[in-house]
Every structure is written in structure tokens, then in C-alpha cells.
Design an enzyme around this catalytic site. Structure first.
Site, PDB file in Angstrom:
ATOM      1  N   CYS A  93       0.834  -1.193   0.000  1.00  0.00           N
ATOM      2  CA  CYS A  93       0.000   0.000   0.000  1.00  0.00           C
ATOM      3  C   CYS A  93       0.871   1.246   0.000  1.00  0.00           C
ATOM      4  CB  CYS A  93      -0.895  -0.021   1.238  1.00  0.00           C
ATOM      5  SG  CYS A  93      -2.064   1.346   1.336  1.00  0.00           S
ATOM      6  N   HIS A 135      -8.670  -3.779  -2.669  1.00  0.00           N
ATOM      7  CA  HIS A 135      -7.783  -3.046  -1.764  1.00  0.00           C
ATOM      8  C   HIS A 135      -8.193  -1.574  -1.702  1.00  0.00           C
ATOM      9  CE1 HIS A 135      -3.822  -1.801  -0.027  1.00  0.00           C
ATOM     10  NE2 HIS A 135      -4.132  -0.693  -0.673  1.00  0.00           N
ATOM     11  N   GLU A 136      -8.371  -0.959  -2.867  1.00  0.00           N
ATOM     12  CA  GLU A 136      -8.730   0.463  -2.905  1.00  0.00           C
ATOM     13  C   GLU A 136     -10.132   0.698  -2.350  1.00  0.00           C
ATOM     14  OE1 GLU A 136      -6.411   2.523  -3.340  1.00  0.00           O
ATOM     15  OE2 GLU A 136      -4.964   1.153  -4.227  1.00  0.00           O
ATOM     16  N   HIS A 139     -10.201   1.110   1.309  1.00  0.00           N
ATOM     17  CA  HIS A 139      -9.839   2.460   1.772  1.00  0.00           C
ATOM     18  C   HIS A 139     -11.080   3.347   1.910  1.00  0.00           C
ATOM     19  CE1 HIS A 139      -5.506   2.584   2.059  1.00  0.00           C
ATOM     20  NE2 HIS A 139      -5.374   1.992   0.892  1.00  0.00           N
TER      21      HIS A 139
END
Length: 159
Positions: A93, A135-136, A139
Site C-alpha cells: 500500500c 484493496h482500494e 480504503h
């Protein structure tokens, strides 16, 4: 403009982001450019980086910028998983460069989102791109890969 990337431990990384409203669309041109510039600067320094979420530069909006050859701005994305097939991946990351985390992700996903013209779009992703968007997307919900570690021995430093 290159923006400062929020690092592991920054309280802003652990908050859920707000939906983008259609009236805010004009503000996204500048945000898209900032996400692009910031990611490209990260690439220049670390030789990595294919996507970045708005919360990583302190903007608590549900926006993801991905550039794996062709830039895509995902506004208010929603993920779906067509099956239960999962894979283990070493996740890294921009918010914690040099640290890898072993996590489990879905091998395939479907992302529905709006583009910069507020049009509804749909994209099917598989493998590393499926992992990347998951993953994004995390966030946007204030979730970091460190919180998804398979166990307490799933952390590795880059040499």
C-alpha cells in the site's frame, strides 16, 4: 498537484468516506488530476503503484483512480463477487511503503460505478486487478490491508 499520502496510523485512513453527489462532479477534475499526479510521484520514487483512493490524500469521498495503462476514475463504486473463489495475495500500500501483508481476496469481482460524466458503468475484474480494486475499495470504508491480515505472522518487510 502532488498531494501528501496519509500514512499508516493517520486517523483519517480509518474513517468511511461519503458518497459523491452529482452536484460535486465539477470538483472531480481537480481531484482526478491530484490522484494521478500523486500516484505517478509515488511510482517515480517506489517503482510501484497502480491505483489510489481519495482518502489516501485526505479527501473523504468514495473515489478511486486506477491507471494500469488506461486511466479510470471510479465514482461511488460498488463491488459484487460472482463466486466464492478466493486467493491469497501479498498486499502492499502507498500508505505503508515497504510493508507487505498476506491477505485473502476474491479472485473475481464486478465493480459498478459512475464515471466522470456521471454515466453508470460496469467492469469485471479478475486476478491482480480484482485484488487491486478490493484493496482500494477498502480504503473507502476505512479498512487497511493490515486489518485484513490472514494472521499475526502475515507481515513482511521489503528488502
Amino acid at each position: 498537484m502532488i498531494r501528501e499520502i496519509r500514512l499508516l496510523g493517520d486517523p483519517d485512513l480509518y474513517s468511511a468516506s461519503a458518497l459523491v453527489q452529482k452536484e460535486e462532479l465539477s470538483e472531480l477534475d481537480g481531484l482526478q488530476q491530484d490522484l494521478h499526479d500523486t500516484m505517478m510521484e509515488f511510482r517515480r520514487i517506489y517503482h510501484a503503484g497502480r491505483a489510489i483512493a481519495a482518502p489516501q490524500i485526505g479527501i473523504a469521498k468514495r473515489v478511486i483512480y486506477m491507471n494500469t495503462g488506461e486511466p479510470v476514475l471510479f465514482i461511488n463504486p460498488i463491488l459484487e463477487f460472482p463466486d466464492d473463489c478466493k486467493m491469497d495475495v501479498m498486499d502492499d500500500c502507498m500508505s505503508f511503503p515497504g510493508l507487505y501483508v498476506m491477505v485473502e481476496r476474491y479472485k473475481r469481482c464486478i465493480v459498478q460505478y459512475r464515471n466522470i460524466r456521471w454515466e453508470e458503468c460496469r467492469m469485471e475484474l479478475e486476478g491482480d486487478l480484482s485484488e487491486l480494486i478490493q484493496h482500494e475499495y477498502d480504503h473507502l470504508d476505512g479498512i487497511l490491508a493490515t486489518m485484513r491480515a490472514k494472521d499475526n505472522k502475515s507481515f513482511f518487510m521489503r528488502k
